[in-house]
Design an enzyme around this catalytic site. Structure first.
Site, short mmCIF file in Angstrom:
data_model
loop_
_atom_site.label_atom_id
_atom_site.label_comp_id
_atom_site.label_asym_id
_atom_site.label_seq_id
_atom_site.Cartn_x
_atom_site.Cartn_y
_atom_site.Cartn_z
N ASP A 1 135.44 31.81 3.81
CA ASP A 1 134.08 31.39 3.50
C ASP A 1 133.55 32.17 2.30
O ASP A 1 134.01 33.27 1.99
CB ASP A 1 133.16 31.57 4.71
CG ASP A 1 133.04 33.02 5.17
OD1 ASP A 1 134.09 33.63 5.45
OD2 ASP A 1 131.91 33.55 5.24
N ASP B 1 135.58 37.59 -3.96
CA ASP B 1 135.23 37.80 -2.54
C ASP B 1 135.37 36.50 -1.77
O ASP B 1 134.41 35.77 -1.62
CB ASP B 1 133.79 38.34 -2.48
CG ASP B 1 133.35 38.70 -1.06
OD1 ASP B 1 134.21 38.80 -0.17
OD2 ASP B 1 132.14 38.85 -0.86
N GLU C 1 132.71 35.02 7.79
CA GLU C 1 132.60 36.47 7.63
C GLU C 1 131.27 36.84 7.00
O GLU C 1 130.66 37.86 7.34
CB GLU C 1 133.77 36.98 6.78
CG GLU C 1 133.87 38.50 6.69
CD GLU C 1 133.06 39.11 5.54
OE1 GLU C 1 132.94 40.35 5.49
OE2 GLU C 1 132.56 38.34 4.69
N GLU D 1 139.50 42.87 1.13
CA GLU D 1 138.22 42.84 0.41
C GLU D 1 138.37 43.62 -0.91
O GLU D 1 139.23 44.49 -1.05
CB GLU D 1 137.12 43.47 1.27
CG GLU D 1 136.76 42.66 2.51
CD GLU D 1 135.82 41.50 2.23
OE1 GLU D 1 135.52 41.22 1.05
OE2 GLU D 1 135.39 40.86 3.20
#
Length: 375
Positions: free
Chosen positions: A78, A108, A140, A168
């Site tokens: 997402d 991201d 998330e 990340e």
């Protein structure tokens, strides 16, 4: 093994992933199906785990023997919304500007996801002594709402993993810790009327004030409580982020709400920090948890840290200020670390980008993990 697709580069794959506008809170099944078909074409064992929402899913895949403890490569699919006017093109159509690959989610964190998928042909060609798992989650960005459903299924999908690498953006530097987070909504209901007769109404905004005062006091108190110098600031924090209610200055407000969040250092329960606020809310306010996830704390001497320092070629960083799903994997008994391409300062902004060099370095790091497991 299924029929293999044409081999796609990491850049090709990133362009495909960006092209699916999987904004947090919305459907992602088309993207998940594309990834599932891709992975199955290389013989991966793929599980699509539809969430209770029905229109979005997690994906868990294994290359190698799932009955042997291995390593998870964890990412989310997402992205945050991309409505900013500063975008110079369609944020869901990846653009190239020199070495920059521009689009919502490139940094991201679809860049990490694409690098993982690009490494799959190499991983599938190896005789792995331990498996590589790929865990892709949804929502998330809404406080890690999707991944708990996948973590709950892991005992049915594989042996307990040796570790989890959450990709990340950290500049491909291993990170050992982050704060935990909890978010709370308070709602007050009142009775509207003319402001000249407050005795004939009930002011919902006033009803929030004792809890808001408790929140402000708790925010100050936390500054002198437990400290962890790895974080900036070094203490747990609390803030009132949103307060809204009422219609006009001469109408008694019949509704009001506040959103409050905590950020907790390792060893502190972020939900527990809300206790004084909940106590003040009593029975007069509605209290709803929006989201929460625990802090991450991986010991420097851990095997996972040693492995990732070797694979990345970089020393570990003690902590970052942003949160990830790593704390939830750790809570489930899986040692976890953060290590992915890009810089968090590019995330959630227009013209978000990842460089080609960063993307390829990530793919190389994942291939090194496979070679390590094949030795």
């Amino acid at each position: 093994m299924g029929q293999q697709m044409t081999i796609l580069t990491a850049e090709d794959l990133l362009g495909r992933l960006v092209g699916y506008p999987t904004v947090v809170g919305h459907a992602n099944l088309n993207l998940i199906q594309f990834i599932a078909d891709y992975l199955e074409s290389y013989g991966a064992q793929v599980h699509v785990l539809t969430g209770p929402e029905g229109d979005r899913a997690n994906l868990f895949a294994t290359i190698g023997d799932p009955s042997v403890p291995g390593y998870i490569l964890s990412g989310h699919v997402d992205v945050v919304p991309a409505g900013e006017p500063e975008w110079k093109g369609d944020p869901f159509k990846m653009r190239r500007d020199g070495d920059r690959l521009i689009g919502r989610g490139t940094c991201d964190m679809k860049g990490f996801d694409a690098a993982v998928l690009a490494a799959v042909p190499d991983l599938a060609a190896l005789s792995l002594s331990a498996p590589v798992h790929i865990a892709l989650s949804y929502d998330e960005e809404a406080g890690c709402k999707g991944v708990p459903h996948m973590i709950a299924e892991l005992p049915n999908l594989c042996a307990r993993p040796l570790g989890c690498i959450v990709g990340e953006p950290t500049g491909l530097q291993p990170v050992l810790a982050h704060k935990g987070k909890a978010a709370l909504r308070l709602r007050a209901k009142g009775l509207s009327g003319h402001s000249s007769r407050p005795d004939q109404g009930q002011n919902a905004i006033h009803a929030l004030l004792p809890a808001l005062s408790a929140a402000a006091a708790q925010a100050e108190a936390l500054k002198t409580q437990s400290q962890d110098a790895r974080f900036a600031p070094s203490y747990s924090t609390l803030q009132i982020g949103v307060v809204q209610g009422g219609q006009a200055v001469n109408i008694i407000p019949d509704h009001a709400e506040a959103l409050i969040e905590t950020r907790a250092i390792a060893g502190v329960d972020p939900r527990q920090l809300m206790a004084p606020i909940i106590a003040q809310a009593g029975s007069s306010l509605e209290v709803d948890w929006i989201s929460s996830y625990p802090a991450l704390a991986l010991p420097t001497e851990s095997d996972l840290n040693r492995l990732m320092s070797e694979l990345s070629g970089k020393p570990p960083l003690g902590a970052v200020s942003f949160g990830t799903e790593a704390g939830l994997f750790q809570q489930a008994g899986i040692p976890s670390i953060i290590c992915g391409p890009g810089d968090i300062s590019r995330a959630h902004k227009p013209e978000e980008y990842l460089t080609r060099a960063e993307l390829e370095a990530t793919r190389d790091m994942i291939c090194k993990l496979g070679q390590h497991l094949a030795n």
